[in-house]
Write an enzyme that holds these catalytic residues in place. Structure first.
Site, PDB file in Angstrom:
ATOM      1  N   ASP A  40      -0.870   6.546   6.734  1.00 25.25           N
ATOM      2  CA  ASP A  40      -2.030   5.751   6.339  1.00 25.25           C
ATOM      3  C   ASP A  40      -2.290   4.745   7.463  1.00 25.25           C
ATOM      4  OD1 ASP A  40      -3.832   3.937   5.310  1.00 25.25           O
ATOM      5  OD2 ASP A  40      -2.655   3.417   3.528  1.00 25.25           O
TER       6      ASP A  40
ATOM      7  N   TRP B 145       0.822  -1.213   0.000  1.00 25.39           N
ATOM      8  CA  TRP B 145       0.000   0.000   0.000  1.00 25.39           C
ATOM      9  C   TRP B 145       0.855   1.262   0.000  1.00 25.39           C
ATOM     10  CZ3 TRP B 145      -4.437  -0.490  -1.966  1.00 25.39           C
ATOM     11  CH2 TRP B 145      -5.171  -1.662  -1.788  1.00 25.39           C
TER      12      TRP B 145
ATOM     13  N   LYS C 119     -12.253  -1.300   7.604  1.00 24.34           N
ATOM     14  CA  LYS C 119     -11.553  -2.356   8.348  1.00 24.34           C
ATOM     15  C   LYS C 119     -11.875  -2.266   9.837  1.00 24.34           C
ATOM     16  CE  LYS C 119      -8.430  -1.843   4.661  1.00 24.34           C
ATOM     17  NZ  LYS C 119      -8.580  -3.081   3.923  1.00 24.34           N
TER      18      LYS C 119
HETATM   19  N1  PLP Z   1      -4.285   1.593   2.629  1.00 22.78           N
HETATM   20  C1  PLP Z   1      -4.375   0.406   3.251  1.00 22.78           C
HETATM   21  C2  PLP Z   1      -3.471   0.144   4.408  1.00 22.78           C
HETATM   22  C3  PLP Z   1      -5.289  -0.553   2.813  1.00 22.78           C
HETATM   23  O1  PLP Z   1      -5.385  -1.733   3.433  1.00 22.78           O
HETATM   24  C4  PLP Z   1      -6.126  -0.261   1.712  1.00 22.78           C
HETATM   25  C5  PLP Z   1      -7.123  -1.219   1.226  1.00 22.78           C
HETATM   26  O2  PLP Z   1      -7.248  -2.340   1.606  1.00 22.78           O
HETATM   27  C6  PLP Z   1      -5.980   0.980   1.084  1.00 22.78           C
HETATM   28  C7  PLP Z   1      -5.069   1.885   1.582  1.00 22.78           C
HETATM   29  C8  PLP Z   1      -6.819   1.335  -0.090  1.00 22.78           C
HETATM   30  O3  PLP Z   1      -8.085   1.613   0.325  1.00 22.78           O
HETATM   31  P1  PLP Z   1      -9.317   1.777  -0.674  1.00 22.78           P
HETATM   32  O4  PLP Z   1      -9.595   0.420  -1.243  1.00 22.78           O
HETATM   33  O5  PLP Z   1     -10.382   2.297   0.236  1.00 22.78           O
HETATM   34  O6  PLP Z   1      -8.925   2.748  -1.714  1.00 22.78           O
END
Ligand code: PLP
Length: 369
Positions: A175, A106, A199
């Site tokens: 994040d 990510w 989550k």
């Molecule tokens: N950041 C993390 C740590 C994630 O686990 C995720 C998705 O699982 C995201 C960002 C991306 O999120 P989204 O699918 O809401 O764009």
């Protein structure tokens, strides 16, 4: 045939507290005697204002968000913030450059997105597999960076920071999508924190963004208006229609966390639940294997290979099949990592984790060679 009772170990969208779902169901058609569902309400109505303001208030209380931080509830998910962060913050300094500590899939995606808008400095060497966090003393931080970015918990790879990086005054952006409200944090150490709700804090559709006020007002001209922190903060997240129902559910989850004993209780549970799984792995004589360095083992998402360190795919397939039949849902690992993955977000109980451990011990007994 679906088993009688199921436990959802999904990596996200993930399990919600049963009490939250029951409450939402009870007032699905009629929110607090208004005669309408929250889904049907104007986002500018007094009823919805109350929902929005209560959600913000609860979040402020849960992690002591100081007054000089704004809280926004935005659409676009975590990925939306991968774009919004550079678009709003790169221009904080003339170099338009940012430091990215890439420790998993990510943060790698976030860095790739930021490259569209400025210079990205990779603080640690790029790697094929993410199983560790380089020693802090080897990081190549740039003192002229507009911000330093990291992901507190890598949902796919299972790398979790057990510390907050030091940045010598450069704003820190984090994040926290997959470990938000699962551990105590000192908000004052951060410039921006963001977390997709699906989550630990609700259902898909809303992303909580916490921003220190002095970092607002630097959006690039090309920044889409809905991602402009100044515009959204100036309008209390109501510049355009926000994800109203997702905000409502998130507010209910915040209340539920408060009732459980707050973030401290969530943290205590997270340590206990992940401890149960890691103890099982460490005592399995190599039957279950976790590829991660011990100091960055995630308490939220635990990737496991079965049979050997590289994983015996036939055995892992059998595990996925048997576990699903027994009602332990969504344990298959992410396709890029393989094996299985156990996700233990706030709504998963200690008791449910114990039941999984019992199944895993039994599986080992029956399948070890
Ligand atoms: N950041 C993390 C740590 C994630 O686990 C995720 C998705 O699982 C995201 C960002 C991306 O999120 P989204 O699918 O809401 O764009």
């Amino acid at each position: 045939v679906k088993p009688k009772s199921v436990i959802n170990f999904s990596a996200g969208p993930a399990k919600l507290p049963e009490a939250v779902l029951a409450y939402a169901q009870k007032e699905l058609l009629d929110h607090e005697g208004s005669g309408v569902s929250v889904m049907e309400m104007s986002h500018r109505s007094s009823e919805f204002s109350k929902i929005l303001n209560n959600a913000e208030k609860s979040l402020r209380e849960l992690i002591n968000v100081p007054d000089n931080y704004k809280i926004l509830f935005l659409q676009g998910g975590g990925s939306g913030q991968f774009s919004a962060i550079p678009l709003n913050l790169l221009a904080l300094k003339s170099g338009h450059s940012a430091d990215y500590i890439v420790t998993g899939s990510w943060s790698a995606k976030a860095a790739q997105e930021a490259e569209k808008y400025g210079t990205v400095n990779y603080v640690v060497p790029k790697k094929k597999k993410y199983t560790s966090i380089e020693d802090h003393s080897t990081w190549k931080l740039n003192p002229d960076a507009s911000y330093v970015y990291y992901c507190a918990n890598e949902t796919i790879d299972g790398v979790e920071f057990q510390f907050v990086p030091q940045t010598n005054g450069v704003p820190l952006v984090c994040d926290m999508s997959s470990n938000f409200l699962s551990r105590h944090i000192d908000v004052t150490k951060f410039g921006v924190i963001f977390a997709g709700a699906q989550k630990n804090i609700g259902c898909a559709g809303v992303t909580a963004v916490i921003i220190r006020e002095d970092l607002i007002g630097f959006a690039m001209k090309v920044c889409p208006v809905i991602f402009d922190f100044k515009i959204q903060a100036g309008n209390n997240s109501l510049y355009n229609t926000p994800p109203t129902y997702s905000i409502y559910i998130m507010g209910l989850v915040f209340n539920w966390i408060q009732e459980q004993g707050g973030v401290d209780k969530m943290e205590q549970n997270a340590v206990q639940k992940s401890g149960l799984i890691y103890d099982l792995i460490d005592n399995s004589e190599g039957f279950y294997n976790c590829p991660l360095d011990r100091d960055c083992r995630s308490r939220m998402n635990i990737p496991i290979r079965i049979g050997s360190e590289a994983g015996d795919e036939a055995l892992e397939k059998e595990f996925a099949k048997e576990s699903t039949e027994k009602g332990f849902l969504q344990l298959k690992g992410h396709r890029s990592v393989g094996g299985i993955r156990v996700s233990l977000y706030n709504a998963v109980t200690v008791e449910e984790t114990r039941r999984l451990v019992t199944f895993m011990i039994d599986f080992q007994e029956r399948h070890r060679q």
